[in-house]
Design an enzyme around this catalytic site. Structure first.
Site, mmCIF file in Angstrom:
data_model
loop_
_atom_site.group_PDB
_atom_site.id
_atom_site.type_symbol
_atom_site.label_atom_id
_atom_site.label_comp_id
_atom_site.label_asym_id
_atom_site.label_seq_id
_atom_site.Cartn_x
_atom_site.Cartn_y
_atom_site.Cartn_z
ATOM 1 N N ASN A 147 23.325 -58.118 30.091
ATOM 2 C CA ASN A 147 23.580 -56.721 29.737
ATOM 3 C C ASN A 147 22.336 -55.976 30.195
ATOM 4 O O ASN A 147 21.398 -55.792 29.440
ATOM 5 C CB ASN A 147 23.795 -56.559 28.235
ATOM 6 C CG ASN A 147 23.887 -55.095 27.841
ATOM 7 O OD1 ASN A 147 24.179 -54.243 28.680
ATOM 8 N ND2 ASN A 147 23.628 -54.794 26.587
ATOM 9 N N PRO A 148 22.308 -55.557 31.459
ATOM 10 C CA PRO A 148 21.098 -54.941 32.018
ATOM 11 C C PRO A 148 21.083 -53.437 31.756
ATOM 12 O O PRO A 148 22.070 -52.889 31.266
ATOM 13 C CB PRO A 148 21.272 -55.214 33.513
ATOM 14 C CG PRO A 148 22.755 -55.131 33.720
ATOM 15 C CD PRO A 148 23.402 -55.617 32.440
ATOM 16 N N PHE B 263 15.589 -52.870 22.648
ATOM 17 C CA PHE B 263 16.931 -52.284 22.651
ATOM 18 C C PHE B 263 17.717 -52.828 21.451
ATOM 19 O O PHE B 263 17.711 -54.035 21.191
ATOM 20 C CB PHE B 263 17.612 -52.687 23.963
ATOM 21 C CG PHE B 263 19.010 -52.175 24.143
ATOM 22 C CD1 PHE B 263 19.243 -50.907 24.666
ATOM 23 C CD2 PHE B 263 20.097 -52.978 23.835
ATOM 24 C CE1 PHE B 263 20.543 -50.447 24.855
ATOM 25 C CE2 PHE B 263 21.393 -52.533 24.029
ATOM 26 C CZ PHE B 263 21.614 -51.267 24.537
HETATM 27 C C1 LIG Z 1 20.376 -52.772 27.860
HETATM 28 S S1 LIG Z 1 19.026 -53.767 27.344
HETATM 29 C C2 LIG Z 1 19.935 -55.188 26.805
HETATM 30 C C3 LIG Z 1 19.198 -56.133 25.933
HETATM 31 C C4 LIG Z 1 20.080 -57.295 25.411
HETATM 32 N N1 LIG Z 1 20.556 -58.091 26.516
HETATM 33 C C5 LIG Z 1 21.244 -56.799 24.599
HETATM 34 O O1 LIG Z 1 22.383 -56.869 25.075
HETATM 35 O O2 LIG Z 1 21.028 -56.308 23.472
HETATM 36 C C6 LIG Z 1 18.311 -54.274 28.888
HETATM 37 C C7 LIG Z 1 17.041 -55.119 28.804
HETATM 38 O O3 LIG Z 1 16.630 -55.439 30.141
HETATM 39 C C8 LIG Z 1 15.221 -55.436 30.207
HETATM 40 N N2 LIG Z 1 14.879 -55.315 31.637
HETATM 41 C C9 LIG Z 1 14.934 -54.224 32.430
HETATM 42 N N3 LIG Z 1 14.604 -54.523 33.700
HETATM 43 C C10 LIG Z 1 14.344 -55.864 33.714
HETATM 44 C C11 LIG Z 1 13.974 -56.772 34.735
HETATM 45 N N4 LIG Z 1 13.818 -56.376 36.012
HETATM 46 N N5 LIG Z 1 13.778 -58.068 34.416
HETATM 47 C C12 LIG Z 1 13.943 -58.504 33.132
HETATM 48 N N6 LIG Z 1 14.296 -57.668 32.109
HETATM 49 C C13 LIG Z 1 14.502 -56.370 32.398
HETATM 50 C C14 LIG Z 1 14.827 -54.292 29.328
HETATM 51 O O4 LIG Z 1 13.490 -54.367 28.927
HETATM 52 C C15 LIG Z 1 15.846 -54.460 28.176
HETATM 53 O O5 LIG Z 1 15.308 -55.304 27.188
#
Ligand SMILES: C[S@@+](CC[C@H](N)C(=O)[O-])C[C@H]1O[C@@H](n2cnc3c(N)ncnc32)[C@H](O)[C@@H]1O
Length: 293
Positions: free
Chosen positions: A196-197, A100
């Site tokens: 930031n999910p 992302f």
């Molecule tokens: C919206 S992106 C945000 C990435 C970063 N925190 C940022 O703000 O640029 C959400 C991230 O959550 C990860 N993700 C989704 N579900 C997850 C889970 N259950 N456990 C850990 N990571 C997860 C995705 O792969 C992605 O990298």
């Protein structure tokens, strides 16, 4: 015939600046939201200069590969995928397919978190970044909060390819895993949990900008019908990890400001749940404090 005015000749526009003007128009026609910015960034990237130095590129040095990258951006490939770098607060991060691209609105979420940790007056604050992606949040906190111990978790192996490059040499401790059951060894010890999910409702797929929909990983964007599936789970994770009085900060969509703070209720062990706007004054993140026993 050349006109002389006050002994000075008007300086002709450089080839590169003329091409940038033309590229700006092409990107605008393709619906790119910030065409001038992107045309200049790509010109600087191709010619190996800073944006403010574009005027210094000699006409003979104009590189025709500029039009190749402009064609990619016209197809709405993200600027950051083309250049391979993204800026976040004081950081330059490596990004590309599979991870992302960090967004400017997340910078204000991190700003709030930094102020919250500083106000705690803890000597070595323990911070957890859930769903770290490129590592942007975790790295910014490690850089801007002196003596912090920052832990980050990410599920996707494709994303981790980039995270590992970015955290190399930093104080961030990175793990691969599911945020929902991450860091059992830190239970009850964490001062701040930040995330930031993924939070876009599946029903909004068609309204997502092509740069995100076609290039950001699906796992990074969507989380169930209303977008809140993962946030509901992260509420439990945050409660488990935080010490009493510790704080959680969670980013959400600008349409979810009326919903997310309600996930952090007194019945579930929270106090001071609140919502906050980003720099564009749109609802952007919720915060809450783990209640004291
Ligand atoms: C919206 S992106 C945000 C990435 C970063 N925190 C940022 O703000 O640029 C959400 C991230 O959550 C990860 N993700 C989704 N579900 C997850 C889970 N259950 N456990 C850990 N990571 C997860 C995705 O792969 C992605 O990298």
């Amino acid at each position: 015939m050349q006109q002389f005015i006050g002994g000075r000749t008007p300086s002709p526009r450089s080839v590169l600046l003329a091409e940038v003007a033309q590229a700006t128009q092409r990107l605008a026609d393709a619906g790119v939201p910030s065409p001038r910015n992107d045309a200049e960034e790509l010109a600087a990237f191709v010619h190996g200069v800073k944006r403010g130095e574009l005027h210094s590129v000699k006409d003979a040095d104009f590189d025709a590969r500029y039009w190749e990258v402009i064609a990619r951006r016209e197809q709405r490939e993200p600027l950051q995928h083309i250049t391979g770098r993204a800026y976040f607060r004081y950081l330059e991060l490596q990004v590309g397919p599979g991870v992302f691209v960090p967004r400017p609105e997340t910078e204000s979420v991190v700003g709030w978190a930094i102020d919250a940790v500083r106000a705690m007056d803890v000597v070595e604050p323990c911070i957890v970044d859930l769903c770290t992606g490129s590592g942007a949040i975790a790295l910014a906190l490690a850089q801007e909060v002196p003596r912090s111990r920052v832990h980050a978790v990410e599920l996707s192996e494709d994303a981790l390819h980039w995270t590992r490059k970015n955290v190399e040499g930093s104080r961030v401790e990175l793990r691969q895993g599911n945020a929902l059951d991450a860091f059992p060894d830190l239970d009850g010890q964490v001062d701040l949990v930040i995330s930031n999910p993924p939070y876009i409702p599946l029903t909004e797929w068609e309204y997502v900008a092509p740069e995100a929909r076609d290039y950001d990983p699906e796992l990074a964007l969507f989380s169930g019908e209303d977008g809140l599936d993962l946030i509901r789970g992260l509420e439990r994770t945050a409660h488990r990890l935080l010490r009493p009085g510790g704080v959680v900060v969670i980013e959400h969509a600008d349409t979810q400001g009326g919903q997310v703070p309600w996930i952090f209720t007194e019945e579930r062990g929270w106090a001071d749940a609140a919502d906050h706007p980003d720099l564009n004054n749109r609802p952007r993140f919720a915060t809450a404090r783990k209640a004291l026993p």
